[in-house]
Every structure is written in C-alpha cells, then in structure tokens.
Scaffold this motif. Structure first.
Motif, PDB file in Angstrom:
ATOM      1  N   THR A   6      35.756  52.595  41.126  1.00 26.43           N
ATOM      2  CA  THR A   6      37.200  52.116  40.765  1.00 26.43           C
ATOM      3  C   THR A   6      38.268  52.877  41.623  1.00 26.43           C
ATOM      4  O   THR A   6      37.957  54.011  42.027  1.00 26.43           O
ATOM      5  CB  THR A   6      37.447  52.385  39.275  1.00 26.43           C
ATOM      6  OG1 THR A   6      37.132  53.757  38.996  1.00 26.43           O
ATOM      7  CG2 THR A   6      36.229  51.658  38.426  1.00 26.43           C
ATOM      8  N   ASP A  71      47.445  48.925  38.442  1.00 23.94           N
ATOM      9  CA  ASP A  71      46.334  48.342  37.953  1.00 23.94           C
ATOM     10  C   ASP A  71      45.109  49.240  38.232  1.00 23.94           C
ATOM     11  O   ASP A  71      45.101  49.895  39.513  1.00 23.94           O
ATOM     12  CB  ASP A  71      46.123  47.202  38.988  1.00 23.94           C
ATOM     13  CG  ASP A  71      47.063  45.970  38.437  1.00 23.94           C
ATOM     14  OD1 ASP A  71      47.648  46.151  37.340  1.00 23.94           O
ATOM     15  OD2 ASP A  71      47.170  45.011  39.152  1.00 23.94           O
ATOM     16  N   THR A  74      38.492  47.608  40.367  1.00 28.31           N
ATOM     17  CA  THR A  74      36.949  47.670  40.415  1.00 28.31           C
ATOM     18  C   THR A  74      36.658  47.076  42.005  1.00 28.31           C
ATOM     19  O   THR A  74      37.055  46.140  42.050  1.00 28.31           O
ATOM     20  CB  THR A  74      36.483  47.030  39.456  1.00 28.31           C
ATOM     21  OG1 THR A  74      36.630  47.450  38.148  1.00 28.31           O
ATOM     22  CG2 THR A  74      34.636  47.284  39.565  1.00 28.31           C
ATOM     23  N   ARG A  95      40.170  43.176  39.104  1.00 29.58           N
ATOM     24  CA  ARG A  95      40.973  43.546  37.946  1.00 29.58           C
ATOM     25  C   ARG A  95      40.570  42.938  36.692  1.00 29.58           C
ATOM     26  O   ARG A  95      40.589  41.610  36.653  1.00 29.58           O
ATOM     27  CB  ARG A  95      42.463  43.507  38.279  1.00 29.58           C
ATOM     28  CG  ARG A  95      43.128  44.064  37.324  1.00 29.58           C
ATOM     29  CD  ARG A  95      44.765  43.929  37.349  1.00 29.58           C
ATOM     30  NE  ARG A  95      44.893  42.441  37.151  1.00 29.58           N
ATOM     31  CZ  ARG A  95      45.550  41.574  38.294  1.00 29.58           C
ATOM     32  NH1 ARG A  95      45.816  42.053  39.165  1.00 29.58           N
ATOM     33  NH2 ARG A  95      45.471  40.367  38.178  1.00 29.58           N
ATOM     34  N   ASP A  96      39.890  43.737  35.924  1.00 28.76           N
ATOM     35  CA  ASP A  96      39.570  43.220  34.235  1.00 28.76           C
ATOM     36  C   ASP A  96      38.675  41.884  34.739  1.00 28.76           C
ATOM     37  O   ASP A  96      38.612  40.859  34.032  1.00 28.76           O
ATOM     38  CB  ASP A  96      40.758  42.755  33.616  1.00 28.76           C
ATOM     39  CG  ASP A  96      41.507  43.978  33.342  1.00 28.76           C
ATOM     40  OD1 ASP A  96      40.976  45.217  33.152  1.00 28.76           O
ATOM     41  OD2 ASP A  96      42.879  43.855  33.272  1.00 28.76           O
TER      42      ASP A  96
END
Length: 137
Positions: A6, A71, A74, A95-96
């Motif tokens: 991350t 932000d 990942t 992202r998410d």
C-alpha cells in the motif's frame, strides 16, 4: 499470486488538477515491484551486490480512473513472464478495490560493470516464481 503493498498519495504526487500526475504511475510500478522483490528475499541492493542490474527495456500503463491526494492505494504486482535474460512484471494500482491503472514493465538483466546483457541468476528466477501468474488478456 500477486504481491500486495500500500501507499498513501502525497501532495507532491498530484498535479494542478489535484489528481496523481500520470507519470507517477510508473514510479508506483517501481515501488510495487521493489517491494515484491524485497519480499522474495532479493532486494535490488542484493542484486547490485551480486553484480547485475535490472534495466527497464519496455513500459506500458493504461489509466482507468484518477487517484487523488491522501488516497490509500493498493499495488498488486506479479511476474507475468520470465526468460533467461528478462522478466515482465505486471502491476495494478487500485483504491478500495477499484482499478485505477494497470500496466507492465519488462526488465532486462545486465552486468553492472559492462552494462551488457547477461543471464538472470537461476536462484532469482526460481525465487520470482513465488509471484508468478498467467497474464490476463
């Protein structure tokens, strides 16, 4: 299997439009593959100590959606192809769970002294298989 790491977007990663500057995605790819190799037990510093380098000979990035300041991204990287002298590493930036960018780099092995093409160390090839995947089309 993909290696995951991350990274939180810093203000310096963004441009005047408040989104991550497009050129930074290749740096994200580098961060991701560096962490993948470190996790395999062969960080770049060890490769250099052994007398060889991995030189980028091809890079590709496809953008899907912007990342913004703060932000939490990942990175997922994996080895898509490996031969005697080069390795192709694919990377996804998310992202998410939303895919923001994806691409790859092809790295060629070179002797650190003469900068001439050389074979990848068999130990390195075997270690990299930990994060080997079939490339998606």
């Amino acid at each position: 299997m993909y290696h995951e790491s991350t990274y939180r977007v810093s203000y310096g990663d963004t441009d005047q439009m408040a989104v991550v500057y497009y050129g930074n995605y290749l740096e994200f790819f580098e961060r991701s593959r560096t962490e993948m190799l470190r996790d395999c037990g062969l960080p770049y510093s060890e490769l250099e100590r052994r007398g060889w380098l991995l030189m980028v000979i091809e890079a590709n990035c496809r953008y899907h959606a912007p990342a913004r300041y703060d932000d939490l991204l990942t990175f997922q990287s994996a080895v898509a192809e490996i031969s005697r002298v080069k390795i192709k590493i694919i990377t996804k930036v998310m992202r998410d769970g939303v895919l923001l960018a994806e691409g790859y780099v092809v790295l060629g092995a070179v002797d650190a002294v003469n900068l001439r093409v050389c074979r990848l160390d068999p130990e390195f090839v075997e270690i990299c298989r930990k994060y080997s995947v079939e490339e998606e089309s």
